[in-house]
Design a protein around this motif. Sequence first.
Motif, PDB file in Angstrom:
ATOM      1  N   PHE A   1      51.071  66.319  59.992  1.00 43.94           N
ATOM      2  CA  PHE A   1      50.360  65.073  60.195  1.00 43.94           C
ATOM      3  C   PHE A   1      50.542  64.267  58.909  1.00 43.94           C
ATOM      4  N   PHE A   2      50.608  62.964  59.047  1.00 41.15           N
ATOM      5  CA  PHE A   2      50.971  62.121  57.914  1.00 41.15           C
ATOM      6  C   PHE A   2      50.057  62.337  56.718  1.00 41.15           C
ATOM      7  N   ASP A   3      48.751  62.417  56.942  1.00 39.93           N
ATOM      8  CA  ASP A   3      47.803  62.630  55.840  1.00 39.93           C
ATOM      9  C   ASP A   3      48.072  63.949  55.117  1.00 39.93           C
ATOM     10  N   ASP A   4      48.366  64.994  55.877  1.00 40.37           N
ATOM     11  CA  ASP A   4      48.653  66.300  55.278  1.00 40.37           C
ATOM     12  C   ASP A   4      49.958  66.290  54.489  1.00 40.37           C
ATOM     13  N   LEU A   5      50.960  65.570  54.988  1.00 40.01           N
ATOM     14  CA  LEU A   5      52.236  65.476  54.280  1.00 40.01           C
ATOM     15  C   LEU A   5      52.075  64.747  52.950  1.00 40.01           C
ATOM     16  N   VAL A   6      51.310  63.673  52.954  1.00 45.95           N
ATOM     17  CA  VAL A   6      51.050  62.942  51.706  1.00 45.95           C
ATOM     18  C   VAL A   6      50.294  63.821  50.723  1.00 45.95           C
ATOM     19  N   ALA A   7      49.275  64.528  51.204  1.00 47.10           N
ATOM     20  CA  ALA A   7      48.489  65.403  50.324  1.00 47.10           C
ATOM     21  C   ALA A   7      49.350  66.527  49.750  1.00 47.10           C
ATOM     22  N   ALA A   8      50.200  67.138  50.573  1.00 44.67           N
ATOM     23  CA  ALA A   8      51.064  68.219  50.085  1.00 44.67           C
ATOM     24  C   ALA A   8      52.085  67.702  49.087  1.00 44.67           C
ATOM     25  N   THR A   9      52.616  66.526  49.330  1.00 44.31           N
ATOM     26  CA  THR A   9      53.594  65.944  48.410  1.00 44.31           C
ATOM     27  C   THR A   9      52.949  65.605  47.074  1.00 44.31           C
ATOM     28  N   LEU A  10      51.762  65.036  47.106  1.00 44.06           N
ATOM     29  CA  LEU A  10      51.069  64.703  45.862  1.00 44.06           C
ATOM     30  C   LEU A  10      50.645  65.956  45.107  1.00 44.06           C
ATOM     31  N   ALA A  11      50.287  67.007  45.837  1.00 36.21           N
ATOM     32  CA  ALA A  11      49.822  68.237  45.191  1.00 36.21           C
ATOM     33  C   ALA A  11      50.927  68.891  44.362  1.00 36.21           C
ATOM     34  N   THR A  12      52.185  68.690  44.730  1.00 39.52           N
ATOM     35  CA  THR A  12      53.278  69.274  43.951  1.00 39.52           C
ATOM     36  C   THR A  12      53.356  68.654  42.564  1.00 39.52           C
ATOM     37  N   ASP A  13      52.837  67.435  42.410  1.00 37.05           N
ATOM     38  CA  ASP A  13      52.820  66.768  41.106  1.00 37.05           C
ATOM     39  C   ASP A  13      51.463  66.866  40.422  1.00 37.05           C
ATOM     40  N   GLY A  14      50.563  67.662  40.979  1.00 34.78           N
ATOM     41  CA  GLY A  14      49.243  67.824  40.393  1.00 34.78           C
ATOM     42  C   GLY A  14      48.297  66.686  40.712  1.00 34.78           C
ATOM     43  N   LEU A  15      48.602  65.880  41.701  1.00 36.13           N
ATOM     44  CA  LEU A  15      47.754  64.762  42.094  1.00 36.13           C
ATOM     45  C   LEU A  15      46.957  65.136  43.329  1.00 36.13           C
ATOM     46  N   VAL A  16      45.881  64.406  43.565  1.00 35.66           N
ATOM     47  CA  VAL A  16      45.041  64.670  44.729  1.00 35.66           C
ATOM     48  C   VAL A  16      44.917  63.380  45.530  1.00 35.66           C
ATOM     49  N   ALA A  17      45.173  63.472  46.824  1.00 33.43           N
ATOM     50  CA  ALA A  17      45.030  62.310  47.702  1.00 33.43           C
ATOM     51  C   ALA A  17      43.564  62.136  48.064  1.00 33.43           C
ATOM     52  N   LEU A  18      43.135  60.897  48.183  1.00 32.49           N
ATOM     53  CA  LEU A  18      41.776  60.623  48.625  1.00 32.49           C
ATOM     54  C   LEU A  18      41.705  60.804  50.132  1.00 32.49           C
ATOM     55  N   ASP A  19      40.678  61.525  50.587  1.00 30.39           N
ATOM     56  CA  ASP A  19      40.485  61.608  52.023  1.00 30.39           C
ATOM     57  C   ASP A  19      39.819  60.314  52.499  1.00 30.39           C
ATOM     58  N   LYS A  20      39.719  60.131  53.785  1.00 34.25           N
ATOM     59  CA  LYS A  20      39.235  58.865  54.330  1.00 34.25           C
ATOM     60  C   LYS A  20      37.819  58.510  53.885  1.00 34.25           C
ATOM     61  N   PRO A  21      36.849  59.448  53.892  1.00 36.36           N
ATOM     62  CA  PRO A  21      35.501  59.072  53.430  1.00 36.36           C
ATOM     63  C   PRO A  21      35.477  58.656  51.951  1.00 36.36           C
ATOM     64  N   ARG A  22      36.219  59.372  51.090  1.00 43.74           N
ATOM     65  CA  ARG A  22      36.231  58.991  49.673  1.00 43.74           C
ATOM     66  C   ARG A  22      36.948  57.676  49.461  1.00 43.74           C
ATOM     67  N   LEU A  23      38.012  57.419  50.242  1.00 38.48           N
ATOM     68  CA  LEU A  23      38.721  56.146  50.135  1.00 38.48           C
ATOM     69  C   LEU A  23      37.819  54.999  50.570  1.00 38.48           C
ATOM     70  N   GLU A  24      37.049  55.201  51.637  1.00 34.54           N
ATOM     71  CA  GLU A  24      36.105  54.177  52.074  1.00 34.54           C
ATOM     72  C   GLU A  24      35.048  53.901  51.007  1.00 34.54           C
ATOM     73  N   ALA A  25      34.588  54.955  50.336  1.00 28.33           N
ATOM     74  CA  ALA A  25      33.587  54.778  49.271  1.00 28.33           C
ATOM     75  C   ALA A  25      34.158  54.012  48.097  1.00 28.33           C
ATOM     76  N   VAL A  26      35.394  54.319  47.718  1.00 23.82           N
ATOM     77  CA  VAL A  26      36.027  53.615  46.609  1.00 23.82           C
ATOM     78  C   VAL A  26      36.217  52.146  46.962  1.00 23.82           C
ATOM     79  N   LEU A  27      36.686  51.876  48.166  1.00 24.12           N
ATOM     80  CA  LEU A  27      36.890  50.490  48.571  1.00 24.12           C
ATOM     81  C   LEU A  27      35.543  49.731  48.674  1.00 24.12           C
TER      82      LEU A  27
END
Length: 92
Positions: free
Chosen positions: A62-88
Amino acid sequence: MLRVVESNRFEELAAALAEALASAADPFAPALVAVDNRVVARWVQYAVAGANGIAAGYQRYFFDDLVAATLATDGLVALDKPRLEAVLASAL
């Protein structure tokens, strides 16, 4: 290698994917296919199986999981939808 195929017709996208999977250079390195939801994933599975006789040679994400897995290889963390909504919401 990233390959993007664009179309507004599912049949054309499925045919391009089935062709790419049939001519894969390394059968032991599955292609990564990003899908939006389970319905699209099932359509992809049926289309690849219909064209190639079997739905194999790819790994579905799933697109969200692919982005999270790709970012995790570089030590980054993707924001999930609730946290992204809070930041926005806090920025507005």
